[in-house]
Motif scaffolding. Structure first.
Motif, mmCIF file in Angstrom:
data_model
loop_
_atom_site.group_PDB
_atom_site.id
_atom_site.type_symbol
_atom_site.label_atom_id
_atom_site.label_comp_id
_atom_site.label_asym_id
_atom_site.label_seq_id
_atom_site.Cartn_x
_atom_site.Cartn_y
_atom_site.Cartn_z
ATOM 1 N N ILE A 89 0.837 -1.211 0.000
ATOM 2 C CA ILE A 89 0.000 0.000 0.000
ATOM 3 C C ILE A 89 0.868 1.255 0.000
ATOM 4 O O ILE A 89 0.631 2.194 -0.760
ATOM 5 N N GLU A 158 -2.919 -7.931 -4.884
ATOM 6 C CA GLU A 158 -3.171 -6.946 -3.833
ATOM 7 C C GLU A 158 -3.400 -5.566 -4.431
ATOM 8 O O GLU A 158 -4.306 -4.830 -4.028
ATOM 9 N N GLN A 159 -2.580 -5.198 -5.416
ATOM 10 C CA GLN A 159 -2.712 -3.883 -6.031
ATOM 11 C C GLN A 159 -4.025 -3.757 -6.794
ATOM 12 O O GLN A 159 -4.644 -2.694 -6.816
ATOM 13 N N ARG A 161 -6.829 -5.241 -6.001
ATOM 14 C CA ARG A 161 -7.866 -5.034 -4.987
ATOM 15 C C ARG A 161 -7.843 -3.590 -4.483
ATOM 16 O O ARG A 161 -8.887 -2.961 -4.312
ATOM 17 N N GLU A 162 -6.633 -3.069 -4.266
ATOM 18 C CA GLU A 162 -6.512 -1.690 -3.793
ATOM 19 C C GLU A 162 -7.014 -0.706 -4.843
ATOM 20 O O GLU A 162 -7.663 0.292 -4.517
ATOM 21 N N ASN A 163 -6.741 -0.998 -6.128
ATOM 22 C CA ASN A 163 -7.196 -0.104 -7.200
ATOM 23 C C ASN A 163 -8.720 -0.026 -7.233
ATOM 24 O O ASN A 163 -9.280 1.037 -7.519
ATOM 25 N N ILE A 165 -10.692 -0.309 -4.629
ATOM 26 C CA ILE A 165 -11.082 0.549 -3.503
ATOM 27 C C ILE A 165 -10.817 2.008 -3.832
ATOM 28 O O ILE A 165 -11.636 2.896 -3.557
ATOM 29 N N VAL A 166 -9.662 2.273 -4.472
ATOM 30 C CA VAL A 166 -9.304 3.655 -4.839
ATOM 31 C C VAL A 166 -10.331 4.235 -5.802
ATOM 32 O O VAL A 166 -10.774 5.378 -5.663
ATOM 33 N N ALA A 200 -4.865 6.438 0.992
ATOM 34 C CA ALA A 200 -4.074 5.313 1.497
ATOM 35 C C ALA A 200 -4.624 4.828 2.827
ATOM 36 O O ALA A 200 -4.688 3.619 3.095
ATOM 37 N N VAL A 203 -7.741 2.764 2.257
ATOM 38 C CA VAL A 203 -7.390 1.429 1.768
ATOM 39 C C VAL A 203 -6.929 0.540 2.923
ATOM 40 O O VAL A 203 -7.319 -0.623 3.024
ATOM 41 N N THR A 207 -8.632 -2.875 4.330
ATOM 42 C CA THR A 207 -7.800 -4.068 4.467
ATOM 43 C C THR A 207 -7.860 -4.614 5.889
ATOM 44 O O THR A 207 -7.878 -5.831 6.092
#
Length: 342
Positions: A89, A158-159, A161-163, A165-166, A200, A203, A207
């Motif tokens: 992250i 992981e990225q 999934r984060e994208n 959320i972003v 961040a 995110v 998580t």
């Protein structure tokens, strides 16, 4: 285990006080913590966790003390595994090193609040329905299987999934492209916008919810006392910020950690299923009568957990003694220097 409301209140105030102290002593003024600072305060928080365990033994006995230590060690190990995701992250959002402490501390407080809610729900479910242990046990065994399947961590997954959320956050909140110091909200052309630092943080918050889904059932497999579940989680999370900076460079060398955690989660899952059988009330299992099965003691649980973690750590360090993924020492040093410059 009888815990009065006064003890609960005092415990929560002490934990809150420690977080407030951490903020004003280390996080309020942005800076990149040194190795010495991180090592010292990591040792302090581990010492506090051990001291609390001794307090539990003195007040409530060795059985509950053993349950607390088993829960604390398990939650600490799961927290170390979570640091892999935190590293991703921080890298994804290019969070400056001097601002990472603020994101981590706020994220950890959010995690503790959310875990407190999960703990309360879990305690209520256990008190009302003993068959919940079947669900917890099955979920942990499933989680263990997924950990083995995804062992080694997939930064791309992981990225991705984060994208997602972003994109969801940016759909509802106007977001600036640049950092404004350690501010979470800034003004751009007279308009209020959230900074990448706040994104961040969101995110990390999402998580943390996912982390709680396996950590809370796991610790309920070691103790059914909500007070011990809460304090073990609190002390495990309390030193996580310092641990992030202390072992950040070593995380990539713990190549077998996922395998070790999968063994621990599967072991606790089996322990929960055995406990559920022992307390069985489901009519379609043994006509709703208790099933005579061996139960795993706290001493055995603690021995297995510590043993697996030691073997996992030693095997990982031996495997990566020349650097992660076969890199030599010079390549590793070059990577660390590049990371510091970022």
């Amino acid at each position: 285990m009888a815990v009065s409301p006064l003890v609960w209140i005092i415990t929560c105030l002490v934990i809150l006080g420690l977080f407030v102290f951490d903020f004003f002593a280390h996080v309020r003024t942005p800076h990149a913590p040194t190795f010495r600072e991180s090592a010292f305060w990591s040792a302090v928080y581990i010492a506090l966790a051990i001291a609390f365990g001794i307090f539990v033994i003195a007040v409530w006995g060795t059985t509950f003390g053993g349950e607390y230590f088993a829960g604390y060690v398990t939650e600490k190990a799961l927290s170390v595994d979570n640091l892999f995701v935190f590293v991703i992250i921080m890298s994804t959002f290019a969070v400056p090193r001097e601002y990472q402490q603020k994101v981590l501390l706020i994220g950890i407080v959010m995690a503790l609040v959310m875990r407190g809610a999960f703990i309360a729900v879990g305690a209520a479910a256990i008190n009302a329905y003993s068959w919940v242990f079947y669900l917890f046990g099955a979920f942990l065994i499933y989680t263990a299987a997924m950990l083995i399947k995804d062992a080694g961590h997939s930064p791309e997954a992981e990225q991705e999934r984060e994208n997602k959320i972003v994109r969801l956050v940016k759909r509802f909140l106007p977001t600036s492209e640049e950092y404004d110091g350690d501010k979470l909200i800034t003004k751009v052309d007279g308009k209020r916008m959230v900074t990448p630092l706040l994104v961040a943080l969101v995110v990390i918050g999402f998580t943390d919810v996912l982390f709680a889904l396996d950590s809370i059932p796991a610790i309920y497999g070691l103790t059914q006392e909500p007070y011990l579940v809460f304090t073990a989680n609190a002390f495990a999370l309390m030193g996580l910020r310092q641990l992030f900076f202390l072992i950040g460079g070593l995380l990539e060398r713990l190549v077998y950690l996922s395998y070790g955690l999968s063994i621990i989660l599967a072991f606790i899952g089996v322990k929960l299923v055995l406990h559920a059988l022992h307390e069985n009330t489901l009519p379609f299992i043994n006509d709703g009568q208790h099933v005579v099965v061996p139960e795993i003691s706290t001493a055995v649980s603690l021995s297995v957990i510590i043993g697996v973690l030691v073997v996992t750590a030693v095997a990982s360090l031996i495997k990566t003694r020349n650097g992660p993924a076969g890199q030599d020492g010079s390549d590793l040093d070059a990577q660390k220097d590049a990371q510091r410059q970022k």
